[in-house]
Enzyme design. Structure first.
Site, PDB file in Angstrom:
ATOM      1  CD  GLN B 139      -2.529   1.096   2.749  1.00 31.04           C
ATOM      2  OE1 GLN B 139      -3.364   0.208   2.847  1.00 31.04           O
ATOM      3  NE2 GLN B 139      -2.338   1.978   3.708  1.00 31.04           N
ATOM      4  CB  SER B 142       1.745   7.413   4.795  1.00 30.42           C
ATOM      5  OG  SER B 142       0.737   6.973   5.649  1.00 30.42           O
ATOM      6  CD  GLU B 257      -5.604  -0.384   8.066  1.00 36.85           C
ATOM      7  OE1 GLU B 257      -6.222   0.680   7.938  1.00 36.85           O
ATOM      8  OE2 GLU B 257      -4.392  -0.517   7.881  1.00 36.85           O
ATOM      9  CD  GLU B 382      -1.330   9.527  20.702  1.00 35.42           C
ATOM     10  OE1 GLU B 382      -0.966   8.944  19.665  1.00 35.42           O
ATOM     11  OE2 GLU B 382      -1.030   9.112  21.840  1.00 35.42           O
TER      12      GLU B 382
END
Lengths: 363, 397
Positions: B139, B142, B257, B382
């Protein structure tokens, strides 16, 4: 949030019915007036008894409604949410399964609401155990009880005590009506106005012996621990929901305080804990319903430990996140915190819970 | 393994028997029997290359035995298994010590995405080699400046005749160094912003315009790569979904996912905990009694957290089989898993103690360092807490 704390569809109707009844009949005013020292709300009690709540989870063969452990847990979640000032936990949740497993004749009066009951469990008998009571056998069918128990849930209003005691032959169960000679009941005036507690002392108190095997007793104590866990989870869930509503509406610096990340992350942690312990409770109920090759005792002990810890944490966070109003007597949020504090006093301390769990896991 | 029966942990390692995924389920028995006898060469040494080769060997074996991608429809080589069946399948795999299939990006992410929104030609071309283990996938989402804020990505794709031409830098591409094919999210509309104007493209890895550079981690592994796309080319039709609809395609992909991997993780952690037991039980005078007491209690606490994760995974499987969109529940389980994974490997290192737990070639030190990534990749804890608090709890943005 509902995705996280909805029970399975099969018991959702029961959950909804319990929630509706308590919303109508157990508002904050009833909760604050009804519970506490040696009292409970008798009107609410007869309503829930008539609705069949005392026997909801018990098998039909002993006079229950036969809905099973998951339905029972769903009901206790609602009772915990409402902080309902009735002795349902001690009577139906904890003493009931033991009486049912031992085919006790007292069960009829317990189910019809005329005989509220409480369960006293000796240390090491189950994760519920904090009492120290020893039994010696006398006449056939009798036990002589000596020892003490602190902070017995619903003990202040119980007409009957079901006592799991140590003896030379291992764990035994005795049934003692309140007022029996040699049994001293001291009502505790606790910080939690919604939960009647008592300290007990047994001095040569003669109890009727309840005959039930070790496996049946462990199953019944497991059911009792699940009922208590479910109630604690319900209280935590309600405290959380109230807090989230407050965080959405209370504005400071021109925005709802629930939009600040420092607060959001604490809520995310609470939501996570709540979702997980909720799953544990219903997994225990399922595992107990159809016992497989492995006992569910460790899972049940872990669940009770987590339920108490989660309520302790969420109760305290709920007060903190309410700011100044949170520690006023006027606001209801303090009721949930105090419920957690007082219940913790009725359970083994966290280190003991973990130690007992390690032992159950074979260490 | 030459015909010898593989040793498989008892199911009690997982916790109590649960009626929705019972230990006497025929799927468990059939798979366990197969796992007990299938022959796969043992791993050759501890290096990452050896580990990956071993995973690939297992995937080929699973594919050949009809046990790879059991959630895929029968027409594409799967078994059409539902979520509860996958839950049991992964538990059995963990008990047998079988590594996760090498091609998780293909089996779990791109494959199901192609089935959902890919063209018939793409399905025909790409699905079968994924399960067989013939083509490996990576993949490429990012970028150096687009991590948690993925929609800010800047890699460009433009059409040049019959081909897409792609330029940009990707990073954190898992096992791209072993990949034959990449799935790349790129900005296909010049000047577009955020979620608009993106397209999801399939790009061959072996070409002049693609440079793949592994990133060495603190654990010594290099599981993630930088991928430089410099006039990389791919056929016009190798796009998943429509032009400009790349964000939607990525969201479809992200749904998968957690939904699948989520069924396996508790079992692997429970097996890891189980395997460390003998060290806590040994009557070794070297183990300080206070430490022993602390470790066994923490073992119990870790077991409890694994049970929580098991029940959460089970709940998600039940919801999935009921056709409920899991949505932000994936973030919740990701958060629980990531934090637990780190804590367990910290605990396992402490059980070892001493120099064994810190030596460069020690497995437990490796796992400890490796575990730090668990709460970072596929969304940091987070970010997951933001998602949980906004989308599950309903707090204002």
């Amino acid at each position: 949030m509902s995705m996280l704390t909805d029970p399975a569809p099969s018991v959702r109707e029961i959950r909804d019915a319990c929630r509706r009844l308590l919303r109508d009949q157990s508002p904050s005013s009833v909760v604050r007036r009804g519970g506490g020292t040696a009292r409970y709300d008798e009107r609410l009690w007869s309503t829930v008894v008539e609705a069949g709540w005392t026997g909801l989870g018990l098998p039909e063969s002993v006079g229950g409604a036969g809905f099973g452990n998951a339905a029972n847990a769903a009901m206790f979640v609602e009772v915990g949410r409402a902080l309902a000032p009735v002795p349902l936990l001690g009577t139906a949740g904890m003493a009931g399964p033991v009486l049912a497993a031992g085919n006790a004749p007292e069960l009829k009066a317990v189910l019809d609401g005329s005989l509220p009951a409480a369960l006293v469990v000796t240390k090491a008998a189950s994760p519920l155990g904090t009492a120290r009571v020893r039994a010696t056998t006398g006449e056939p069918g009798e036990l002589r009880l000596d020892g003490s128990a602190s902070a017995v849930l619903d003990g202040a209003v119980a007409g009957l005590f079901v006592v799991v005691a140590d003896s030379r032959e291992g764990l035994v169960v005795g049934v003692v009506p309140a007022g029996t000679c040699g049994l001293m009941v001291s009502v505790v005036d606790t910080a939690d106005v919604t939960r009647p507690l008592a300290d007990l002392e047994f001095r040569g108190c003669v109890a009727r012996r309840l005959e039930l095997g070790g496996v049946a007793l462990q199953g019944a104590l497991g059911a009792a621990a699940i009922a208590l866990s479910a109630e604690l989870v319900g209280t935590a869930a309600q405290a959380f929901d109230i807090t989230v509503e407050y965080l959405k509406t209370r504005h400071q610096f021109g925005r709802p305080i629930g939009s600040f990340q420092a607060i959001k992350h604490r809520c995310a942690n609470m939501a996570t804990d709540l979702a997980l312990v909720h799953e544990l409770v219903f997994a225990c109920a399922a595992a107990l319903e159809e016992p497989g090759e492995d006992s569910a005792d460790a899972l049940i002990a872990a669940t009770l430990m987590r339920a108490a810890a989660v309520l302790g944490h969420i109760g305290a966070e709920a007060v903190q996140l309410h700011g100044g109003i949170g520690f006023t007597e006027e606001h209801d949020i303090g009721l949930y915190y105090r419920r957690g504090v007082v219940t913790a006093a009725a359970l083994p301390c966290p280190a003991r819970q973990l130690e007992d769990l390690a032992v159950l896991l074979g260490f | 393994m030459s015909g010898a029966a593989r040793s498989i942990h008892p199911r009690s390692v997982l916790g109590p028997d649960l009626p929705t995924v019972p230990y006497d389920h025929p799927l468990r028995a059939e798979f366990r029997t197969w796992l007990g006898t299938v022959e796969v060469a043992p791993q050759q040494g501890p290096s990452q290359d050896a580990r990956f080769a071993h995973r690939r060997a297992w995937q080929r074996a699973l594919g050949a035995g009809g046990w790879a991608g059991i959630g895929w429809p029968v027409e594409y080589g799967g078994r059409g298994a539902g979520a509860l069946e996958k839950f049991m399948y992964y538990e059995e795999m963990a008990l047998a010590g079988v590594p996760e299939p090498a091609n998780t990006p293909g089996i779990l992410l791109l494959g199901p995405t192609l089935m959902a929104i890919g063209s018939p030609e793409l399905r025909e071309r790409f699905l079968k080699p994924i399960l067989a283990g013939d083509e490996m996938w990576a993949q490429c989402f990012s970028e150096p400046d687009s991590g948690s804020d993925l929609a800010s990505l800047r890699t460009r794709a433009r059409l040049d005749g019959g081909e897409w031409v792609i330029d940009g830098s990707k990073t954190w591409s898992t096992f791209a160094q072993y990949a034959d094919l990449l799935f790349v999210l790129a900005r296909s509309e010049p000047g577009s912003e955020k979620h608009r104007g993106l397209t999801l493209l399939i790009v061959p890895a072996d070409q002049v315009g693609v440079t793949i550079r592994p990133i060495e981690q603190i654990s010594g592994d290099a599981e993630f790569c930088e991928v430089f796309l410099d006039d990389a080319r791919t056929p016009k039709d190798w796009m998943v979904g429509s032009v400009g609809e790349g964000w939607t395609a990525a969201m479809v992909l992200f749904q998968f996912e957690r939904a699948d991997q989520g069924f396996t993780d508790h079992a692997r952690l429970l097996v890891a905990l189980h395997e460390v037991r003998p060290q806590l039980e040994r009557a070794d005078a070297d183990l300080d009694p206070v430490e022993r007491e602390d470790l066994r209690r923490r073992w119990a606490a870790m077991w409890t957290r694994c049970q929580e994760l098991r029940m959460l995974n089970l709940r998600m499987a039940v919801l999935e089989d009921d056709g409920v969109a899991l949505g932000p529940l994936g973030s919740l389980s990701n958060l629980v898993w990531g934090e637990l994974y780190k804590d367990i490997y910290e605990f396992l290192a402490q059980v070892q103690g001493g120099s064994v737990s810190v030596a460069r070639d020690s497995a437990v030190a490796h796992e400890l360092l490796h575990s730090r990534a668990a709460s970072i990749y596929s969304g940091t804890s987070e970010i997951q807490r933001n998602i949980v608090s906004e989308r599950l709890v309903g707090l204002p943005r």
